[in-house]
Design a protein around this motif. Structure first.
Motif, PDB file in Angstrom:
ATOM      1  N   ARG A 192       0.944  -1.249  -0.018  1.00  0.00           N
ATOM      2  CA  ARG A 192      -0.048  -0.037  -0.044  1.00  0.00           C
ATOM      3  C   ARG A 192       0.826   1.203   0.199  1.00  0.00           C
ATOM      4  N   ASN A 193       0.241   2.211  -0.440  1.00  0.00           N
ATOM      5  CA  ASN A 193       1.015   3.691  -0.841  1.00  0.00           C
ATOM      6  C   ASN A 193       0.109   4.680  -0.103  1.00  0.00           C
ATOM      7  N   THR A 194       0.783   5.556   0.572  1.00  0.00           N
ATOM      8  CA  THR A 194       0.056   6.545   1.003  1.00  0.00           C
ATOM      9  C   THR A 194       0.790   7.839   0.761  1.00  0.00           C
ATOM     10  N   ARG A 195       0.234   9.053   0.932  1.00  0.00           N
ATOM     11  CA  ARG A 195       0.818  10.049   1.000  1.00  0.00           C
ATOM     12  C   ARG A 195       2.120  10.353   2.056  1.00  0.00           C
ATOM     13  N   ALA A 196       1.791   9.729   3.029  1.00  0.00           N
ATOM     14  CA  ALA A 196       2.951   9.901   4.072  1.00  0.00           C
ATOM     15  C   ALA A 196       4.034   8.964   3.436  1.00  0.00           C
ATOM     16  N   ARG A 198       4.866   8.114   0.501  1.00  0.00           N
ATOM     17  CA  ARG A 198       5.641   8.597  -0.564  1.00  0.00           C
ATOM     18  C   ARG A 198       6.799   9.812   0.075  1.00  0.00           C
ATOM     19  N   LYS A 199       6.272  10.460   1.121  1.00  0.00           N
ATOM     20  CA  LYS A 199       7.020  11.563   1.841  1.00  0.00           C
ATOM     21  C   LYS A 199       8.549  10.965   2.349  1.00  0.00           C
ATOM     22  N   LYS A 201       9.941   8.057   1.401  1.00  0.00           N
ATOM     23  CA  LYS A 201      10.548   7.291   0.564  1.00  0.00           C
ATOM     24  C   LYS A 201      11.351   8.323  -0.196  1.00  0.00           C
ATOM     25  N   SER A 225      11.552   1.524  -3.810  1.00  0.00           N
ATOM     26  CA  SER A 225      11.470   1.383  -2.610  1.00  0.00           C
ATOM     27  C   SER A 225       9.951   0.953  -2.280  1.00  0.00           C
ATOM     28  N   GLU A 226       9.661   0.903  -0.991  1.00  0.00           N
ATOM     29  CA  GLU A 226       8.300   0.699  -0.287  1.00  0.00           C
ATOM     30  C   GLU A 226       8.361   1.388   0.801  1.00  0.00           C
ATOM     31  N   GLY A 239      -2.490   1.343  13.489  1.00  0.00           N
ATOM     32  CA  GLY A 239      -1.154   2.399  13.552  1.00  0.00           C
ATOM     33  C   GLY A 239      -1.528   3.262  12.682  1.00  0.00           C
ATOM     34  N   PRO A 240      -1.045   4.544  13.040  1.00  0.00           N
ATOM     35  CA  PRO A 240      -1.385   5.708  12.158  1.00  0.00           C
ATOM     36  C   PRO A 240      -0.476   5.908  10.966  1.00  0.00           C
ATOM     37  N   ASP A 241      -1.191   6.517   9.927  1.00  0.00           N
ATOM     38  CA  ASP A 241      -0.473   6.620   8.695  1.00  0.00           C
ATOM     39  C   ASP A 241       0.324   7.956   8.590  1.00  0.00           C
ATOM     40  N   VAL A 242       1.151   8.184   9.424  1.00  0.00           N
ATOM     41  CA  VAL A 242       2.220   9.360   9.801  1.00  0.00           C
ATOM     42  C   VAL A 242       3.542   8.742   9.482  1.00  0.00           C
ATOM     43  N   THR A 243       4.495  10.132   9.044  1.00  0.00           N
ATOM     44  CA  THR A 243       5.634   9.603   8.618  1.00  0.00           C
ATOM     45  C   THR A 243       6.643   8.809   9.649  1.00  0.00           C
TER      46      THR A 243
END
Lengths: 310, 310
Positions: A192-196, A198-199, A201, A225-226, A239-243
């Protein structure tokens, strides 16, 4: 040739039960068996350690189970549950429990059957075929009484059928049921890829924070990369979707990390999840990327059986 | 705070256009722009080389394009197409063409708009927002006249939204549109598993045929591997799902192979797709696994720009 073989309902097979649609009701195990939904009469989980699990009939034997429709938290077999469904011994990742891990690795789907109107471990309202579910994750934890418990997150997925016109391998010794399900394709792994993600990576230029090996995929030298969530998204980890909860990993280290074969200590050392040998230290760009220690701890606690003392 | 920002329709963003549903009709580019479906007026493809492509309006400029509803074969920009849509020069994987490759790597979705009733490159019936599409693959080939052409397979996918209750990173400088789409998750990579894949992986005990490095994921030393179709499944390659068309690879080598960063010669040597350096030879268990030379040739021909002379 089109008469169904007598042995079809006894041999393991993965995928949809031919002619049965999700939502269809069954009175009991005999009907589920006859319709090739569940091969094992009277047992809740059908499959083997080395082939995987092909179907589950859930009828509420474990207190820690949760059924939220499209997401099911399923407790492993064994551990001698008491009348209230609390385990009284450690569970082990062997037999069909290990089979469920194989399902996760290979993306093998489970025909999931839900007991209706369950009271005292009995499905008084009969059974409903709920559809195909994938094992998205497994983990271990300690119960309040200190016993090791293994759990699995099952998520509904209807799979795909190989597009018409694509040749599929058919062996002469295949049963009709095997032929009928040979075209069935599952997602072994979904990143899965999210905005966070991508940041994170981009902070590392797609270089793995663990092995630092660039997986070069184009002529300009750009690596692939993933984004790996440390505390996993979704139930029950939430878990949160944060960097600060995401690492930039190569696919190989990502698979290892998600399976607890690599663990990360509070001081950002990378440790082999089985031998506990030190593998190296995580590469972190501290000025751009703060990593949450709580997320690392939660990830380690998902592998309670192998992270003690870290 | 809930008034949409004025700049929202000009900045790149990925995911569904808020308030627009697939099937919705638009008269022309001005309406598509106003609804934040397509940011570039009068140009068919919106995005950049380094951010990716966020939307496409297809109106039949290239003869090699194919629209089969949920699967679209999309030809790259450039190459000076003539009035019949045949390219008259080599195309290059630069600019927004390279952006489409980034979409594939990252799983970035494209808002796809279909011109209706196209005649002479004009959409006389207006436009339909078709939904979100992912770039599943790209490849190059030589046209009949000998020009290098790049193509992309777009496949419909509606993506996912981060489950409610999961914390999502919100920056203070985000626009309302960015906030609205921050919860959007895409599948960066999906590994498909079939019956034939499982057979090949078991022949090699899940050890990569290229790098031979076991990606160990459990305490028993069992490695993880993936089945890589040599001639890809699906349109337009139509590779068969048979063992002679499948390799057992680790995730890293799989990503490299699928992107043409690794090519395999007829005599089963592994070659760097860019430098053409010899990397090694493929590990093959000849008594159990026959590999189809035609499939290797088709894979190399997908990378016509880099496989000449191999």
């Amino acid at each position: 040739m089109s008469t169904p073989s007598r042995r079809t309902s006894k041999k393991i097979y993965f995928g949809p039960p031919p002619g049965v649609t999700p939502g269809q009701r069954f009175k009991g195990h005999t009907e589920l068996h006859a319709a090739s939904v569940h091969r094992f009469r009277g047992q809740g989980i059908s499959g083997t350690e080395h082939e995987g699990v092909d179907s589950i009939v859930a009828s509420g034997g474990y207190a820690a189970d949760r059924d939220e429709g499209n997401v099911v938290i399923y407790t492993a077999m064994g551990g001698s549950p008491d009348d209230d469904g609390h385990i009284t011994e450690d569970q082990e990742l062997v037999g069909r429990n290990a089979g469920l891990v194989l399902n996760e690795r290979e993306g093998l789907p489970i025909r999931f059957v839900r007991g209706l109107n369950i009271r005292s471990g009995k499905a008084r309202g009969g059974y409903e075929y709920a559809g195909l579910y994938l094992v998205e994750e497994h983990w271990s934890c300690r119960t309040e009484r200190g016993h090791l418990m293994w759990q699995f997150r099952l998520v509904r997925d209807e799979g795909e059928v190989v597009p018409a016109g694509v040749a599929v391998e058919i062996d002469d010794d295949m049963t009709d049921l095997e032929r009928a399900t040979a075209r069935f394709v599952t997602a072994q792994r979904r990143v899965r890829n999210t905005r966070a993600s991508r940041k994170v990576k981009s902070i590392y230029g797609n270089i793995c924070q663990i092995c630092r090996i660039p997986v070069v995929v184009d002529g300009d030298g750009a690596p692939y990369s993933e984004g790996a969530h440390i505390q996993a998204l979704g139930e029950p980890h939430r878990g949160p979707d944060v960097t600060s909860n995401i690492l930039c990993l190569c696919p190989n280290c990502h698979v290892r990390f998600d399976n607890g074969a690599l663990l990360i200590t509070d001081d950002l050392k990378v440790v082999d999840g089985f031998t506990r040998e030190l593998i190296g230290s995580l590469n972190v760009r501290y000025n751009q990327h703060r990593i949450g220690v709580d997320f690392l701890r939660q990830h380690r606690s998902r592998w309670a059986d192998r992270s003690q003392g870290l």
